[in-house]
Design an enzyme around this catalytic site. Structure first.
Site, PDB file in Angstrom:
ATOM      1  N   CYS A 114       0.806  -1.216   0.000  1.00 31.55           N
ATOM      2  CA  CYS A 114       0.000   0.000   0.000  1.00 31.55           C
ATOM      3  C   CYS A 114       0.845   1.274   0.000  1.00 31.55           C
ATOM      4  O   CYS A 114       0.366   2.337  -0.392  1.00 31.55           O
ATOM      5  CB  CYS A 114      -0.952   0.006   1.192  1.00 31.55           C
ATOM      6  SG  CYS A 114      -2.108  -1.388   1.199  1.00 31.55           S
ATOM      7  N   HIS A 251      -3.483   7.348   2.193  1.00 37.25           N
ATOM      8  CA  HIS A 251      -3.851   6.042   1.656  1.00 37.25           C
ATOM      9  C   HIS A 251      -5.269   5.729   2.099  1.00 37.25           C
ATOM     10  O   HIS A 251      -5.613   5.873   3.271  1.00 37.25           O
ATOM     11  CB  HIS A 251      -2.873   4.992   2.170  1.00 37.25           C
ATOM     12  CG  HIS A 251      -3.305   3.580   1.932  1.00 37.25           C
ATOM     13  ND1 HIS A 251      -3.784   3.141   0.719  1.00 37.25           N
ATOM     14  CD2 HIS A 251      -3.331   2.508   2.765  1.00 37.25           C
ATOM     15  CE1 HIS A 251      -4.077   1.859   0.803  1.00 37.25           C
ATOM     16  NE2 HIS A 251      -3.827   1.457   2.031  1.00 37.25           N
ATOM     17  N   ASN A 281     -10.126  -0.112  -0.473  1.00 36.25           N
ATOM     18  CA  ASN A 281      -8.665  -0.047  -0.385  1.00 36.25           C
ATOM     19  C   ASN A 281      -8.084  -0.614  -1.674  1.00 36.25           C
ATOM     20  O   ASN A 281      -8.160  -1.817  -1.914  1.00 36.25           O
ATOM     21  CB  ASN A 281      -8.192  -0.845   0.837  1.00 36.25           C
ATOM     22  CG  ASN A 281      -6.681  -0.786   1.034  1.00 36.25           C
ATOM     23  OD1 ASN A 281      -5.935  -0.365   0.152  1.00 36.25           O
ATOM     24  ND2 ASN A 281      -6.234  -1.236   2.188  1.00 36.25           N
TER      25      ASN A 281
END
Length: 324
Positions: A114, A251, A281
Site C-alpha cells: 500500500c 492512503h 482499499n
C-alpha cells in the site's frame, strides 16, 4: 537553483464492475451497516478477467499523459507500484512502456504494497532531481480481487481494483518551500511485522499466488502511530505546519484510520481527500486515484501544498510533501 519534480498530469482508471456492500452481503456473512461502520466503504470496483493490472495501469497512464499534453515518447522513466503484477516477470512497467510507445529510459516495478506509490514517487523524484531523467510516469495499479479469500469477511470487504498515475517533469526551482514540485519525502520500513499483513503464497515459498491475510486491529494501531510520526518529521524538517496543508491525501485503507491520523496531526477534516467510500482499499493505487479525483473536481489546484502518506504490509510506510 535546484531541480524539482513537478506534477504536470494526473489520471486514473477504474474497472467497470462495481461491487456494493449489499451484493457482498449475499456472498459472506456481513451487511452494509457492518462494513460502513467499521471501514466507511460502500462500494468497490472489481476487474474483469481481461482487465489485468497492466491494462488498468496503461489506461491511467494514458489519462495522465493526456492531462499533461504529452505522449508516450515524451517519457523516459516509468515506475509502477504494484503488489499484483500480471506475471512474476516481466515488470508491469515494461508492458506499459510498450503499450505507450515509449522505448527509451528505464521502466521497472516497485513493491511496497500500500506504500508503493509513495515509494515510487520518491524514487522517481531522486531520478529527476539528479538529472537522470526528464519526465517520469509514476503509476499505482492493483487487482487485489485476484488475491482475496472471498470467504473471509474480515478482508474481502476491504479491497478493490484500480489504477492512478501522475506525470512528473524536472523543472528548475529556487530550493525553497515556495517551489512547485516534490518538496520532501520520508520512507520507513519494519520487517518484523510480516505476520500482521501478508499474502500466504508466492513463487519461491509455495509456488502459488496465495491469499491476503491481515490482523486488522494490529494494522490499525501501527498505522496511526507510524504515519503520524513520519508526517511530524516532515513538519519538523520543512517548517511546515498542519494548518498550512491545503490537502491531505492519505492512503484510502479505512475511514477510521484516515480520521484518526488527521485528528492526531491536527488537520481539519474539510482538507482531507477521502475516496475510500467509492473505491475501497486499492493498495498502491489508492493515493493516485484520490489525487486524480480531487484534481478532476477542482479541489487540488496549482500552487497548493499537498501531503500524501501510506502504510502497507511489511510494514512499510512513508509520506511526501508536494507543492502542486
Amino acid at each position: 537553483m535546484t531541480l524539482r519534480s513537478v506534477v504536470i498530469g494526473c489520471g486514473h482508471s477504474l474497472p467497470e464492475r462495481v461491487l456494493t456492500n449489499a451484493e457482498l452481503s449475499t456472498m459472506v456473512d456481513t451487511s452494509d451497516e457492518w462494513i460502513i461502520e467499521r471501514t466507511g466503504i460502500r462500494r468497490r470496483h472489481i476487474a474483469a478477467k481481461e482487465e489485468t493490472t497492466s491494462v488498468l495501469a496503461t489506461r491511467a497512464a494514458r489519462a495522465a499523459l493526456a492531462s499533461a499534453g504529452l505522449s508516450g515518447p515524451d517519457i523516459d522513466l516509468i515506475i509502477v507500484a504494484t503488489a499484483t503484477p500480471d506475471y512474476t516477470f516481466p515488470a508491469v512497467a515494461t508492458q506499459v512502456q510498450a503499450a505507450l510507445g515509449s522505448h527509451t529510459g528505464a521502466a521497472f516495478d516497485m513493491q511496497a504494497v500500500c506504500s508503493g506509490f509513495v515509494y515510487a514517487l520518491t524514487t522517481a523524484d531522486k531520478f529527476l532531481a539528479a538529472g537522470a531523467a526528464r519526465r517520469a510516469l509514476v503509476i499505482g495499479a492493483e487487482t487485489f480481487s485476484r488475491i482475496l479469500d472471498w470467504t473471509d469477511r474480515t478482508t474481502c470487504v476491504l479491497f478493490g481494483d484500480g489504477a492512478g498515475a501522475v506525470v512528473l517533469e524536472a523543472r528548475r526551482g529556487d530550493g525553497e518551500l515556495t517551489d512547485r514540485g516534490v518538496l520532501s519525502t520520508h520512507l520507513r520500513a519494519d520487517g518484523r511485522h510480516l505476520d500482521k499483513l501478508f499474502v500466504d503464497g508466492g513463487p519461491s515459498a509455495t509456488a502459488t499466488t496465495g491469499h491476503l491475510r491481515m490482523e486488522g486491529k494490529e494494522v490499525f494501531r501501527h498505522a496511526v502511530t507510524c504515519l503520524a510520526e513520519t508526517i511530524e518529521e516532515t513538519f519538523r524538517l520543512t517548517g511546515v505546519t498542519a494548518d498550512q496543508i491545503d490537502w491531505f491525501v492519505p492512503h484510502q485503507a479505512n475511514r477510521r484510520i484516515i480520521d484518526a491520523t488527521a485528528r492526531k496531526l491536527g488537520i481539519d477534516a474539510s482538507r482531507v481527500v477521502v475516496t475510500v467510500e467509492d473505491h475501497g482499499n486499492t493498495s498502491a493505487a489508492s493515493i493516485p486515484l484520490a489525487l486524480a479525483t480531487a484534481c478532476a473536481d477542482g479541489r487540488i489546484k496549482p500552487g497548493q501544498l499537498v501531503l500524501i502518506e501510506a502504510m502497507g504490509g511489511g510494514f512499510t510506510w512513508g509520506s511526501a510533501l508536494i507543492r502542486w
